[in-house]
Design an enzyme around this catalytic site. Sequence first.
Site, PDB file in Angstrom:
ATOM      1  N   PHE A  11       0.813  -1.144  -0.077  1.00 48.23           N
ATOM      2  CA  PHE A  11      -0.120  -0.101  -0.032  1.00 48.23           C
ATOM      3  C   PHE A  11       0.787   1.216   0.070  1.00 48.23           C
ATOM      4  CE2 PHE A  11      -2.541   2.765   3.075  1.00 48.23           C
ATOM      5  CZ  PHE A  11      -3.406   3.331   2.148  1.00 48.23           C
ATOM      6  N   VAL A  12       1.778   1.303   0.787  1.00 51.63           N
ATOM      7  CA  VAL A  12       2.747   2.562   0.795  1.00 51.63           C
ATOM      8  C   VAL A  12       3.700   2.405   0.055  1.00 51.63           C
ATOM      9  CG1 VAL A  12       4.388   3.681   2.185  1.00 51.63           C
ATOM     10  CG2 VAL A  12       2.301   2.956   3.490  1.00 51.63           C
ATOM     11  N   VAL A  31      10.303  -6.973  -4.151  1.00 54.91           N
ATOM     12  CA  VAL A  31       8.836  -7.416  -4.275  1.00 54.91           C
ATOM     13  C   VAL A  31       8.866  -8.781  -3.931  1.00 54.91           C
ATOM     14  CG1 VAL A  31       8.316  -5.744  -5.758  1.00 54.91           C
ATOM     15  CG2 VAL A  31       9.166  -7.842  -6.559  1.00 54.91           C
ATOM     16  N   ASP A  50      11.292 -14.142   0.260  1.00 59.99           N
ATOM     17  CA  ASP A  50      11.253 -14.009   1.657  1.00 59.99           C
ATOM     18  C   ASP A  50      12.268 -13.187   2.283  1.00 59.99           C
ATOM     19  OD1 ASP A  50      11.129 -14.590   4.638  1.00 59.99           O
ATOM     20  OD2 ASP A  50      11.409 -16.591   4.498  1.00 59.99           O
ATOM     21  N   ALA A  71       9.055  -3.280   4.559  1.00 57.06           N
ATOM     22  CA  ALA A  71       8.513  -4.629   4.555  1.00 57.06           C
ATOM     23  C   ALA A  71       8.195  -5.111   5.938  1.00 57.06           C
ATOM     24  CB  ALA A  71       9.445  -5.709   3.827  1.00 57.06           C
ATOM     25  N   ALA A  72       6.899  -5.650   6.140  1.00 55.06           N
ATOM     26  CA  ALA A  72       6.633  -6.079   7.642  1.00 55.06           C
ATOM     27  C   ALA A  72       5.431  -6.836   7.673  1.00 55.06           C
ATOM     28  CB  ALA A  72       6.278  -4.945   8.421  1.00 55.06           C
ATOM     29  N   ALA A  74       1.955  -7.192   9.656  1.00 57.26           N
ATOM     30  CA  ALA A  74       0.922  -6.549  10.608  1.00 57.26           C
ATOM     31  C   ALA A  74      -0.370  -7.198  11.167  1.00 57.26           C
ATOM     32  CB  ALA A  74       0.815  -5.128   9.921  1.00 57.26           C
ATOM     33  N   SER A 110       6.105   2.378  13.974  1.00 60.48           N
ATOM     34  CA  SER A 110       4.646   2.601  14.260  1.00 60.48           C
ATOM     35  C   SER A 110       4.537   3.365  15.206  1.00 60.48           C
ATOM     36  CB  SER A 110       3.929   1.093  14.247  1.00 60.48           C
ATOM     37  OG  SER A 110       2.700   1.324  14.813  1.00 60.48           O
ATOM     38  N   TYR A 135       2.822  -6.782  17.172  1.00 56.35           N
ATOM     39  CA  TYR A 135       3.173  -6.028  16.142  1.00 56.35           C
ATOM     40  C   TYR A 135       4.014  -4.511  16.718  1.00 56.35           C
ATOM     41  CZ  TYR A 135       3.223  -2.479  12.184  1.00 56.35           C
ATOM     42  OH  TYR A 135       3.627  -1.600  11.277  1.00 56.35           O
TER      43      TYR A 135
END
Length: 316
Positions: A11-12, A31, A50, A71-72, A74, A110, A135
């Site tokens: 998304f970001v 990616v 991965d 990359a994470a 959530a 975050s 998270y």
Amino acid sequence: MRVLVTGASGFVGTALCRELLARGHTVRAAVRSVTAPAGSPETHRVLIPDLAGNFDRRALLEGIDTVVHLAAIAHRSAQESEIRRVNVEATVRLAEAAGGLVSRFVFMSSIKVHGEDSGDGAYAETDPTRPEDAYGRSKLEAEQLLTTLAARSGMQLALIRPPLVYGPGVKANFLRLLRWVDSGLPLPFASVHNRRSLIYLDNLVDAVVCCAEHPGASGPFLVSDDDPVSTAELASRIARALARPARLVRVPAALLRLAGTMAGRGDEIRRLTGNLVLDASRARRVLNWRPRRSVDEGLADTIRWFKSPRGRAAAS
């Protein structure tokens, strides 16, 4: 700059790759799938199924000036061990490989590192860190380890702590709220007088690019839109953007929380009724950063996407 973006098809990440290219930077996009979009055809995509797995990280970083690590995991349904493997171990291994090769590392953290409720005030970077879920704990641990690694290698480190991000392509709770308002069903938020900071996608992307470009971008930065909103006000603004009446009914917040707990959605209701406000003054002072778009402008863009065929497909 030559920038590596991880999580580039998310998304970001997709929006970030487009913006970096528009500003004249070269983008290498990590990616997970060869079919994943990554901002633009000009983006150099590298398949990394991965990021926590075994691969040549030095080759991925060769020729790169700045890493933007998005990359994470959530998902609340994910096992904590898997969240830590991706959010902490993969981050540390990438930063270790970047030491001596890369001049700057920008990490998407975050606001959850501080907690879930700012009370009557607003969180600032100097406030205690008290994450409440897996998270948030993983992001805090990654921040701490990155800080140690950066100090040892001399790599400049910027940590970005955003609140809930919304915009075209949004998923999860914000998309559910859009569907709820669009349905015309009554919304039990008229008695909820909370305050919550949000950040529009374009504003967050601009803050990330600012941290990648600005020579003073070091340490943690809280970023958000200018105006915190209550859940009731947010629902009303969404309804206005949808050209629908806002059907808000009065249900005491305590009763909402009780009903949410009984339905197994206590955390979600707590987020809808509690306060979570950010003080973004450090980013304004150090980076001269300001949100480019207002909440209403961000919501208007989000609603245009939501009403499009792609948005309707995502909402179905």
